[in-house]
Design a protein around this motif. Structure first.
Motif, mmCIF file in Angstrom:
data_model
loop_
_atom_site.group_PDB
_atom_site.id
_atom_site.type_symbol
_atom_site.label_atom_id
_atom_site.label_comp_id
_atom_site.label_asym_id
_atom_site.label_seq_id
_atom_site.Cartn_x
_atom_site.Cartn_y
_atom_site.Cartn_z
ATOM 1 N N SER A 1 46.028 15.686 -31.792
ATOM 2 C CA SER A 1 46.654 15.742 -30.727
ATOM 3 C C SER A 1 47.992 16.641 -30.080
ATOM 4 C CB SER A 1 47.912 14.124 -31.029
ATOM 5 O OG SER A 1 46.715 13.262 -32.339
ATOM 6 N N SER A 2 48.260 17.060 -28.929
ATOM 7 C CA SER A 2 49.284 17.768 -28.540
ATOM 8 C C SER A 2 49.427 17.467 -26.946
ATOM 9 C CB SER A 2 48.109 19.591 -28.243
ATOM 10 O OG SER A 2 48.916 20.330 -27.713
ATOM 11 N N ILE A 3 51.034 17.647 -27.077
ATOM 12 C CA ILE A 3 51.533 17.053 -26.032
ATOM 13 C C ILE A 3 51.006 17.879 -24.044
ATOM 14 C CG2 ILE A 3 53.378 17.709 -25.757
ATOM 15 C CD1 ILE A 3 54.672 15.390 -25.260
ATOM 16 N N GLU B 1 53.275 15.665 -19.394
ATOM 17 C CA GLU B 1 54.284 15.318 -20.723
ATOM 18 C C GLU B 1 55.333 15.273 -20.836
ATOM 19 O OE1 GLU B 1 49.801 13.087 -22.149
ATOM 20 O OE2 GLU B 1 51.105 14.439 -23.084
ATOM 21 N N LEU C 1 56.173 3.093 -18.149
ATOM 22 C CA LEU C 1 55.610 2.687 -19.804
ATOM 23 C C LEU C 1 56.286 4.275 -20.896
ATOM 24 C CD1 LEU C 1 52.320 3.279 -19.530
ATOM 25 C CD2 LEU C 1 53.149 1.572 -19.949
ATOM 26 N N ILE C 2 57.634 4.727 -19.843
ATOM 27 C CA ILE C 2 57.994 5.710 -20.962
ATOM 28 C C ILE C 2 59.028 5.123 -21.538
ATOM 29 C CG2 ILE C 2 58.791 7.474 -21.100
ATOM 30 C CD1 ILE C 2 55.897 8.072 -20.868
ATOM 31 N N PRO C 3 59.494 4.549 -22.396
ATOM 32 C CA PRO C 3 60.909 4.137 -23.581
ATOM 33 C C PRO C 3 62.118 4.867 -22.710
ATOM 34 C CG PRO C 3 59.315 4.671 -25.354
ATOM 35 C CD PRO C 3 58.641 4.972 -23.942
ATOM 36 N N ALA D 1 63.368 8.503 -25.143
ATOM 37 C CA ALA D 1 62.061 8.723 -25.157
ATOM 38 C C ALA D 1 61.912 10.645 -26.319
ATOM 39 C CB ALA D 1 60.176 8.922 -24.575
ATOM 40 N N PHE E 1 61.475 11.575 -30.273
ATOM 41 C CA PHE E 1 60.524 12.234 -30.489
ATOM 42 C C PHE E 1 61.222 13.709 -31.283
ATOM 43 C CE2 PHE E 1 58.060 9.435 -28.176
ATOM 44 C CZ PHE E 1 55.983 9.213 -29.045
ATOM 45 N N LEU F 1 55.316 14.042 -32.360
ATOM 46 C CA LEU F 1 54.119 13.164 -32.788
ATOM 47 C C LEU F 1 53.298 13.073 -33.891
ATOM 48 C CD1 LEU F 1 53.309 14.078 -28.719
ATOM 49 C CD2 LEU F 1 53.963 12.577 -29.232
ATOM 50 N N LEU G 1 45.637 9.477 -33.069
ATOM 51 C CA LEU G 1 46.167 9.190 -31.544
ATOM 52 C C LEU G 1 46.298 9.995 -30.224
ATOM 53 C CD1 LEU G 1 48.317 6.999 -33.635
ATOM 54 C CD2 LEU G 1 46.305 5.933 -33.225
ATOM 55 N N GLN G 2 46.550 9.561 -29.022
ATOM 56 C CA GLN G 2 46.571 10.499 -28.289
ATOM 57 C C GLN G 2 48.036 10.451 -27.608
ATOM 58 O OE1 GLN G 2 44.569 11.761 -25.510
ATOM 59 N NE2 GLN G 2 43.616 11.580 -27.387
ATOM 60 N N PRO G 3 48.638 11.872 -27.184
ATOM 61 C CA PRO G 3 50.028 11.768 -26.854
ATOM 62 C C PRO G 3 50.214 10.714 -26.141
ATOM 63 C CG PRO G 3 49.016 13.862 -27.128
ATOM 64 C CD PRO G 3 47.808 12.957 -27.150
ATOM 65 N N LEU G 4 50.570 10.159 -25.529
ATOM 66 C CA LEU G 4 51.183 9.332 -23.983
ATOM 67 C C LEU G 4 50.725 8.060 -25.330
ATOM 68 C CD1 LEU G 4 52.051 9.810 -21.740
ATOM 69 C CD2 LEU G 4 50.186 8.522 -20.823
ATOM 70 N N LEU H 1 51.125 7.753 -28.278
ATOM 71 C CA LEU H 1 52.477 8.002 -28.840
ATOM 72 C C LEU H 1 53.429 7.609 -28.517
ATOM 73 C CD1 LEU H 1 50.866 10.959 -31.593
ATOM 74 C CD2 LEU H 1 51.048 8.615 -31.815
ATOM 75 N N ILE H 2 53.942 7.789 -26.953
ATOM 76 C CA ILE H 2 55.404 8.229 -26.673
ATOM 77 C C ILE H 2 55.352 6.588 -26.024
ATOM 78 C CG2 ILE H 2 55.713 8.684 -24.223
ATOM 79 C CD1 ILE H 2 54.676 11.795 -25.024
ATOM 80 N N THR H 3 54.301 5.876 -25.827
ATOM 81 C CA THR H 3 54.414 4.930 -25.116
ATOM 82 C C THR H 3 54.053 3.453 -26.028
ATOM 83 O OG1 THR H 3 52.545 5.066 -24.647
ATOM 84 C CG2 THR H 3 53.868 6.021 -22.741
#
Lengths: 99, 99, 99, 99
Positions: free
Chosen positions: A6-8, A12, A48-50, A53, A57, B62, B85-88, B90-92
């Motif tokens: 998993s890599s941002i 993003e 979708l972004i709380p 965020a 993180f 993440l 898991l996908q980063p997005l 994990l974020i959302t």
């Protein structure tokens, strides 16, 4: 420790930073980043972004480093005191220095 | 999971964001944030902050969420597949949605 | 004095200001104005605008006010000394105060 | 034409431009210029500067050029038609071209 794919992406992270600037009232920085990073062109659905965020993180990232440092520490010297570390130490030092 | 009192301050996070903007070539956003967040007035020694610090911590954040999600998953259904898991996501999403 | 219908448009003035900011090395202000004023969407051909155009016109504007003040002065008191006035006076005072 | 020693300083012009940006709602450009040009460090008393000062002086500058062009024109060809010129011509052409 586990490895993970998993890599941002840059898009993003830029979006999280943009949101942070807006939420913190840094309107001029948010304006400039909006254009410099092409925020309005990303496909990320902002709804979708709380809130908060980025803070969430980074904070969890600090916990992760803290966890790593404590696990390493235990491995080498059997010390089972779980120590709480200062965020600035977590940011500026590497795991071997934190033990 | 462990709880920890380590909590990043606004000044520290602003500094990491400022550095990220500079390192990413977002010079106008960095300039604006420098003044809006009073970066030059902080007592943080910039020389101690490693390059890419913000990315590193968000990335570790993440991983931490991923770790949480997998641990929770294991607890409830005994499933021992460690999933990436996908980063997005994990974020959302929150931990319960990620299991 | 003569009256004239020649009137500069907002787009034209914004373009002169944008150029001034660039030529003066105020890169962050120029960047922000570029987007806020939609400079890149104007139909003005930048190649036609000579360097230093804003300074030139403000300077000539000062001369015009100076000329007005001296003409008014002569009209009322027959004084034919042509006096040189300070720019800040020309900017902050009206013609009747300058005589 | 008359010559005059009245010459606007950089500080004075920057202040007029700053005011123009503010009055035009270009808040991000005004913010950046404020710091880049050190507006808050000038000794200019902002209360003395009338609203719309930059527009006023550029407009008067255009009239001055128009006046020059008409005077020159009259001198050379005895033509006594006073012609109104387009602002963009006044900005982009020199007096000899405007006759």
């Amino acid at each position: 420790m586990m490895t993970t794919p998993s890599s941002i992406t840059s898009n993003e992270l830029n979006f999280l930073v943009y949101r942070y600037l807006q939420e913190s009232g840094f309107t001029h920085a948010a304006f400039a980043l909006g254009y410099e990073a092409g925020i309005n062109k990303t496909s990320i659905d902002g709804n979708l972004i709380p809130p908060g965020a980025l803070i969430t993180f980074v904070q969890k990232g600090l916990h992760y480093v803290e966890l790593e440092a404590n696990l390493e520490s235990e491995k080498f010297d059997g010390d089972d005191d779980f120590s709480f570390l200062q965020p600035l130490d977590l940011i500026t030092k590497d795991v071997s220095e934190l033990q």
